[in-house]
Motif scaffolding. Sequence first.
Motif, short mmCIF file in Angstrom:
data_model
loop_
_atom_site.label_atom_id
_atom_site.label_comp_id
_atom_site.label_asym_id
_atom_site.label_seq_id
_atom_site.Cartn_x
_atom_site.Cartn_y
_atom_site.Cartn_z
N GLY A 181 0.81 -1.22 0.00
CA GLY A 181 0.00 0.00 0.00
C GLY A 181 0.84 1.26 0.00
N MET A 182 1.97 1.22 0.70
CA MET A 182 2.82 2.40 0.75
C MET A 182 3.41 2.72 -0.62
SD MET A 182 2.64 3.88 3.64
CE MET A 182 3.82 5.13 3.10
N GLY A 183 3.49 1.74 -1.50
CA GLY A 183 3.96 2.02 -2.86
C GLY A 183 3.11 3.07 -3.55
N GLU A 184 1.79 2.93 -3.42
CA GLU A 184 0.88 3.90 -4.04
C GLU A 184 0.88 5.23 -3.29
OE1 GLU A 184 -0.57 3.65 -6.83
OE2 GLU A 184 -0.61 1.52 -7.31
N VAL A 185 1.02 5.18 -1.97
CA VAL A 185 1.04 6.42 -1.19
C VAL A 185 2.25 7.26 -1.57
CG1 VAL A 185 1.18 7.39 1.13
CG2 VAL A 185 -0.21 5.36 0.74
N ILE A 186 3.42 6.65 -1.59
CA ILE A 186 4.65 7.35 -1.97
C ILE A 186 4.53 7.88 -3.39
CG2 ILE A 186 7.12 7.04 -2.40
CD1 ILE A 186 7.02 4.91 -0.08
N LYS A 187 3.95 7.07 -4.27
CA LYS A 187 3.75 7.49 -5.66
C LYS A 187 2.97 8.79 -5.75
CE LYS A 187 0.18 6.44 -7.90
NZ LYS A 187 -0.96 5.71 -8.48
N HIS A 188 1.92 8.92 -4.98
CA HIS A 188 1.08 10.12 -5.05
C HIS A 188 1.86 11.37 -4.64
CE1 HIS A 188 -2.72 7.47 -4.85
NE2 HIS A 188 -2.55 7.92 -6.07
N GLY A 189 2.75 11.25 -3.65
CA GLY A 189 3.58 12.39 -3.28
C GLY A 189 4.52 12.78 -4.41
N ILE A 190 5.11 11.80 -5.06
CA ILE A 190 6.07 12.07 -6.12
C ILE A 190 5.41 12.76 -7.31
CG2 ILE A 190 7.55 10.98 -7.86
CD1 ILE A 190 8.18 8.84 -5.72
N ILE A 191 4.23 12.33 -7.69
CA ILE A 191 3.63 12.88 -8.91
C ILE A 191 2.95 14.23 -8.72
CG2 ILE A 191 3.23 10.56 -9.85
CD1 ILE A 191 0.24 10.93 -9.23
N ARG A 192 2.62 14.59 -7.45
CA ARG A 192 1.72 15.74 -7.29
C ARG A 192 2.01 16.65 -6.09
NH1 ARG A 192 -2.23 17.60 -11.06
NH2 ARG A 192 -3.95 18.55 -9.92
N ASP A 193 2.71 16.14 -5.06
CA ASP A 193 2.75 16.91 -3.82
C ASP A 193 4.06 16.65 -3.06
OD1 ASP A 193 2.32 18.10 -1.34
OD2 ASP A 193 0.20 17.60 -1.29
N ASN A 222 -3.64 11.73 0.85
CA ASN A 222 -3.38 10.80 -0.24
C ASN A 222 -4.58 10.69 -1.17
OD1 ASN A 222 -1.73 8.34 -1.31
ND2 ASN A 222 -3.79 7.56 -0.97
N CYS A 223 -5.76 10.48 -0.59
CA CYS A 223 -6.99 10.39 -1.40
C CYS A 223 -7.29 11.72 -2.07
CB CYS A 223 -8.16 9.95 -0.53
SG CYS A 223 -8.09 8.23 0.01
N GLY A 224 -6.93 12.82 -1.38
CA GLY A 224 -7.15 14.13 -1.97
C GLY A 224 -6.35 14.32 -3.25
N ILE A 225 -5.11 13.83 -3.26
CA ILE A 225 -4.28 13.93 -4.46
C ILE A 225 -4.93 13.15 -5.60
CG2 ILE A 225 -2.08 13.27 -5.49
CD1 ILE A 225 -0.84 13.72 -2.67
N LYS A 226 -5.34 11.92 -5.31
CA LYS A 226 -5.95 11.14 -6.39
C LYS A 226 -7.26 11.75 -6.84
CE LYS A 226 -7.05 6.65 -8.18
NZ LYS A 226 -6.96 5.18 -8.05
N ALA A 227 -8.06 12.25 -5.90
CA ALA A 227 -9.33 12.87 -6.25
C ALA A 227 -9.13 14.09 -7.15
CB ALA A 227 -10.09 13.28 -4.98
N GLU A 228 -8.12 14.89 -6.87
CA GLU A 228 -7.83 16.06 -7.70
C GLU A 228 -7.56 15.65 -9.14
OE1 GLU A 228 -4.50 17.89 -5.83
OE2 GLU A 228 -5.61 18.39 -3.99
N ALA A 294 15.95 5.63 -0.36
CA ALA A 294 16.01 5.71 1.11
C ALA A 294 14.61 5.66 1.71
CB ALA A 294 16.72 6.99 1.53
N VAL A 295 13.66 6.36 1.07
CA VAL A 295 12.27 6.34 1.55
C VAL A 295 11.68 4.95 1.39
CG1 VAL A 295 9.94 7.25 1.16
CG2 VAL A 295 11.90 8.80 1.10
N LEU A 296 11.87 4.33 0.23
CA LEU A 296 11.36 2.98 0.00
C LEU A 296 11.93 2.00 1.01
CD1 LEU A 296 11.51 2.80 -3.92
CD2 LEU A 296 9.46 2.95 -2.52
N ALA A 297 13.23 2.08 1.25
CA ALA A 297 13.87 1.18 2.22
C ALA A 297 13.31 1.40 3.62
CB ALA A 297 15.38 1.39 2.21
N GLU A 298 13.06 2.67 3.98
CA GLU A 298 12.51 3.00 5.30
C GLU A 298 11.16 2.33 5.52
OE1 GLU A 298 12.06 4.89 9.06
OE2 GLU A 298 13.82 4.60 7.78
N TYR A 299 10.39 2.20 4.45
CA TYR A 299 9.07 1.58 4.56
C TYR A 299 9.07 0.08 4.23
CZ TYR A 299 6.62 5.95 5.50
OH TYR A 299 6.16 7.10 6.10
#
Length: 360
Positions: A181-193, A222-228, A294-299
């Motif tokens: 699940g964190m894969g998609e969460v991190i993805k949303h930050g990278i693409i938009r925020d 996270n849902c806000g980014i996808k909703a936008e 580093a972020v991926l490894a942390e999670y």
Amino acid sequence: MDRLYVNLGENSYDICFSDSFSGLADELKKLKAPRKLLIVTDSNVKGLYAEEVERLLKGSGYDCSVYAFTAGEQNKNMEAILGICRACIEKGLDRKSMILALGGGVVGDMAGFAAAIYMRGIDFVQIPTTLLSQSDSSVGGKTGIDFMESKNILGAFHQPRLVYINVSTLKTLPQKEFVSGMGEVIKHGIIRDAEFYSFLKKNSDKVRSLDAEVLIRMAKRNCGIKAEVVECDEKENGLRAILNFGHTIGHAAESALEFGMTHGECVGLGMEAAFYIAVKRGMIGADALADLEAVLAEYGFALKTKLPPAEKIYSFMQKDKKKSEGKLKFVLPVRIGEVIQTRDVSEAEIFEAIGYISEQ
């Protein structure tokens, strides 16, 4: 209760965020939901939450029952869809009835698809219980199944009437699924925020310890980014394709591995591969790739893994539903919080990127 409004005109709906199921019945009443409900779940989630949700809804006057199919991506097929439709008929659902999708992404995709085709379409509600489904698949209206070795190749856009997120369900989630699940969460930050990406870095301890307040904050943004993104492009004719960041290689690797790794784990590898291509092109600095890793490894992500031959992964990429006019669409980063779409990534670049994420 925290909530977020997804503005899609006549297809608009709320996303509710809670740490229990106690508010679900009230939310259904606000929708003027029909009395006849079918809770669709899988064999794993049935033993965890189906009885509780059924009891709460019956206690509020709903006529509901439970249908569970065998858990697993390998069961995300037309036979299972027909099983859901058969249950709808046997339980007496009509065009005014409603399906509740209680479970992870597979449950949401399948229950939503069944709702889209049963009697030419009935309403459904997403009640996601995994981090992957809470962060991605429950929002946006994409439903579907796998067919002929192609992931989600059959499906329909069918928006839910409501998404009800209970973050306490993450307490029963296996660590591997939490990582997914964190894969998609991190993805949303990278693409938009970039600010959200920074939040994930700073609050990793609280996220991993399942602090309810932090999880709700994470889920809402996270849902806000996808909703936008979905509000701008509901049917994926343009901007929405940025949500596929990490998926072009990630989906193919997932299929080539015969789903031996989770979706989110493969998205993590796909994001690394996309960053690697961008670094080689001079679009982004190598420090950004190192920071992502580093972020991926942390999670808890594996940064390299034993993959099938690159040729096999590439062959699955040729079946990608995002392919158009013979060309694959890639989403590449230019900075944290911004990505671009391109169709000019060469076969050589793809093979080199696959080599980068492959365990030697």
